[in-house]
Design an enzyme around this catalytic site. Structure first.
Site, PDB file in Angstrom:
ATOM      1  N   LYS A  92       0.847  -1.201   0.000  1.00 55.02           N
ATOM      2  CA  LYS A  92       0.000   0.000   0.000  1.00 55.02           C
ATOM      3  C   LYS A  92       0.865   1.226   0.000  1.00 55.02           C
ATOM      4  CE  LYS A  92      -3.808   2.282   0.226  1.00 55.02           C
ATOM      5  NZ  LYS A  92      -3.364   2.989  -1.024  1.00 55.02           N
ATOM      6  N   LYS A 128       5.278   1.761  -3.118  1.00 53.82           N
ATOM      7  CA  LYS A 128       5.244   3.107  -3.714  1.00 53.82           C
ATOM      8  C   LYS A 128       5.508   2.956  -5.203  1.00 53.82           C
ATOM      9  CE  LYS A 128       4.879   7.473  -2.492  1.00 53.82           C
ATOM     10  NZ  LYS A 128       4.252   8.064  -1.281  1.00 53.82           N
ATOM     11  N   ASP A 168       0.028  10.812  -4.868  1.00 52.02           N
ATOM     12  CA  ASP A 168       1.155  11.458  -4.188  1.00 52.02           C
ATOM     13  C   ASP A 168       1.413  12.723  -5.021  1.00 52.02           C
ATOM     14  OD1 ASP A 168       3.324  10.773  -1.976  1.00 52.02           O
ATOM     15  OD2 ASP A 168       4.473  11.580  -3.623  1.00 52.02           O
TER      16      ASP A 168
HETATM   17  O1  2IT Z   1       3.075   9.159   1.415  1.00 56.78           O
HETATM   18  C1  2IT Z   1       1.936   8.709   1.650  1.00 56.78           C
HETATM   19  O2  2IT Z   1       1.635   8.240   2.755  1.00 56.78           O
HETATM   20  C2  2IT Z   1       0.958   8.734   0.564  1.00 56.78           C
HETATM   21  N1  2IT Z   1       1.270   9.231  -0.524  1.00 56.78           N
HETATM   22  C3  2IT Z   1      -0.395   8.139   0.742  1.00 56.78           C
HETATM   23  C4  2IT Z   1      -0.390   6.695   0.415  1.00 56.78           C
HETATM   24  C5  2IT Z   1      -1.743   6.040   0.373  1.00 56.78           C
HETATM   25  O3  2IT Z   1      -1.762   4.862   0.010  1.00 56.78           O
HETATM   26  O4  2IT Z   1      -2.753   6.660   0.676  1.00 56.78           O
END
Ligand code: 2IT
Length: 447
Positions: A92, A128, A168
Site C-alpha cells: 500500500k 510506492k 502522491d
Molecule cells: O506518502 C503517503 O503516505 C501517501 N502518498 C499516501 C499513500 C496512500 O496509500 O494513501
C-alpha cells in the site's frame, strides 16, 4: 558480531550494492541507527538476516511508458512500482508523477511507507510507485493518455487484495480517476484497487483532507503533552499541495496563526497571520500564484526565496513540500528565529544533518512516518468502505482519523518511556514500527 557491528555491516553492504541511491540509503540509515536496543534484545535477528530482509524490497517492477502528446509526438517515460513489504498486509502506498522520480526515491518512499503503515495499526504492507513524468503544463487529454499507458503495464501487478496504489505528488483525483478507468477496462471492476478515488467514484469522504488534517491532529496531541497549546502559535507551512493546503486549514481552525506559506512561486508571510479565505482562493486557482494574495492584503510580504531561508519568526515549522527541503544551514536559521517544534508533513523533508541539528538544539521533532500517517490511514478506511460496499460520513471518517493519530502519538510516548528516549519521537517511531515488522517477518518464516 555485536548489534552495532551488524547494523554497520548491513549499511556497508547496502552502500556497495546500491551506490548512488542516496535517498534510499538515507532513509534506511535513519531507521537502523535507532534500533540497536531492539537488536540487543533479539540476537537471533542477525542469523535470520532481519535487517537485510526489511531493507530490501520484495519486488521492484520497472516498465516503459509510451504515450503520445497532443501534437502527435511520442514520448517514453520510466514507470515503476516498488512492492516493498507484504508482511503487514497488501502492498500500500502512493504514486508520484514528477521528473525527479527514480528507483532511489521510490525505494526510500516505499521503505518509509512500510514503517508508517505499521504505525497506523491497520493491515497494510508498504509500497510506492510512479514515473519520471512531469505533468505540469500537460493538457487533460495528455494526462489521460499518460495515465492509461502507465496503468496498461501496472495492471498486471496490482489488485484490491495485493497492491493498492493511491496518489502522491502529481497524482490527484483526476489521475486516480483515469488510472481507475483503465484498470477496469483491462481487468474488470475492482472498487478497492486504488484509493484516493473521487468521492463520487466511491472514494472516501475526508481522504483529500486526511494527511494535512492528520498532521495537525498529531501536532495538537504532541503540543498538549508538552503542556503547551496551539492557540496563537505562529506556524510556517511549506507546500500548498494536498498536504500543505489542508494543514493550513486545520492549523487555523485549531487556533494557530499561519504566519507564512510557500510553494514554487515563493513565500508569502504576514506576522499577524494569513487570512484563510483569501489564501484558499489563491491556492486553488491554477491561474494565480501566492503574489496574488497581496492584491487583497497589502500588509503581507512576498519573497522569492524558499520559506526556510526567509527571515520570519515563528514557533512551529511544518514542512509539507518534498524530501530534503530543509538542510542543516536552514535548520540552524529557523531555530534562531524561534522555532521550537518541527513536524514533518512531507516524506523525509529534513536532511539527516538538519535532523541532527534539531536534536542538538532540543527542538521537539516529529518524523513524517508518524505525523503524516493520516493519509494512508484514511486510504485504509477507504479500502474497508469499498469492501463493505458502503460509504461512511465525513464525521465518521474524521473521528477515526483523529483516533488513529492519537494512538500513534501514544505509541511514541510509550516507546519513549520504555526505552528512556526523552522526547526523541523519531527514534520512538523507528523502534515501535521496527519491532512490529521484525516480528511479522520472523513469524512468517524464511520466505
Ligand atoms: O506518502 C503517503 O503516505 C501517501 N502518498 C499516501 C499513500 C496512500 O496509500 O494513501
Amino acid at each position: 558480531m555485536s548489534s552495532s557491528e551488524y547494523i554497520e555491516q548491513v549499511m556497508h553492504d547496502l552502500e556497495d550494492r546500491y551506490p548512488g541511491q542516496s535517498e534510499y540509503l538515507q532513509a534506511v540509515h535513519e531507521v537502523y541507527e535507532s534500533i540497536q536496543p531492539v537488536l540487543e534484545a533479539h540476537p537471533e535477528y542477525q542469523e535470520q538476516a532481519i535487517l537485510e530482509r526489511i531493507a530490501t524490497p520484495e519486488r521492484l517492477i520497472s516498465f516503459r511508458v509510451t504515450w503520445q502528446d497532443d501534437e502527435g509526438q511520442v514520448h517514453v517515460n520510466n514507470g515503476y512500482r516498488v512492492q516493498h513489504s507484504s508482511v503487514n498486509g497488501p502492498y500500500k502506498g502512493g504514486t508520484r508523477f514528477d521528473s525527479s522520480v527514480n528507483p532511489s526515491i521510490l525505494k526510500f518512499l516505499a521503505f518509509e511507507q512500510t514503517f508508517k503503515n505499521s504505525l497506523t495499526g491497520l493491515a497494510l504492507g508498504g509500497g510506492k510507485g510512479g514515473a519520471d513524468f512531469n505533468p505540469i503544463g500537460r493538457s487533460d487529454a495528455e494526462i489521460m493518455r499518460f495515465c492509461q499507458a502507465y496503468m496498461t503495464e501496472l495492471a498486471k501487478y496490482i489488485s484490491a487484495d495485493q497492491d493498492i496504489p493511491a496518489g502522491d505528488i502529481g497524482v490527484g483525483h483526476r489521475e486516480i480517476g483515469y488510472l481507475y478507468g483503465q484498470y477496469k477496462r483491462l481487468q474488470g471492476v475492482q472498487l478497492g484497487v486504488l484509493t484516493g478515488k473521487p468521492v463520487i467514484a466511491h472514494g472516501s469522504l475526508g481522504r483529500s483532507e486526511a494527511t494535512g488534517y492528520g498532521v495537525m491532529y498529531f501536532t495538537e496531541e504532541l503540543i498538549k503533552s508538552h503542556d503547551d497549546s496551539l492557540q496563537d502559535k505562529r506556524v510556517l507551512i511549506s507546500g500548498t499541495g494536498a498536504v500543505g493546503l489542508h494543514a493550513i486549514v486545520k492549523a487555523i481552525q485549531l487556533g494557530a496563526k499561519v504566519v507564512a506559506v510557500s510553494n514554487t512561486s515563493g513565500t508569502l508571510a504576514d506576522p499577524d497571520g494569513l487570512d484563510l479565505d483569501t489564501l484558499l482562493t489563491v491556492i486553488v486557482d491554477p491561474n494565480s500564484d501566492l503574489v496574488t494574495y497581496l492584491e487583497a492584503h497589502d500588509t503581507a510580504s512576498h519573497y522569492k526565496e524558499a520559506i526556510w531561508s526567509c527571515d520570519i519568526e515563528a514557533d512551529i515549522a511544518i514542512p509539507c513540500a518534498i524530501q530534503n527541503e530543509i538542510n542543516a544551514e536552514q535548520a540552524q536559521e529557523i531555530i534562531e528565529r524561534g522555532i521550537r517544534y518541527v513536524i514533518e508533513g512531507a516524506n523525509m523533508p529534513s536532511t539527516a544533518e538538519a535532523v541532527q541539528c534539531f536534536r542538538d538544539n532540543d527542538i521537539i521533532f516529529a518524523p513524517a512516518k508518524a505525523a503524516n500517517a493520516g493519509g494512508v490511514a484514511v486510504s485504509g478506511l477507504e479500502m474497508s468502505q469499498n469492501a463493505q460496499r458502503l460509504q461512511w460520513t465525513f464525521e465518521e471518517v474524521d473521528q477515526q482519523l483523529q483516533s488513529i493519530m492519537k494512538d500513534i502519538f501514544q505509541h511514541l510516548l510509550d516507546t519513549c518511556e520504555e526505552y528512556d528516549l526523552d522526547h526523541d519521537y523519531a527514534k520512538a517511531a523507528n523502534i515501535y514500527a521496527f519491532k512490529r515488522i521484525a516480528e511479522l517477518v520472523q513469524i512468517q518464516g524464511v520466505v
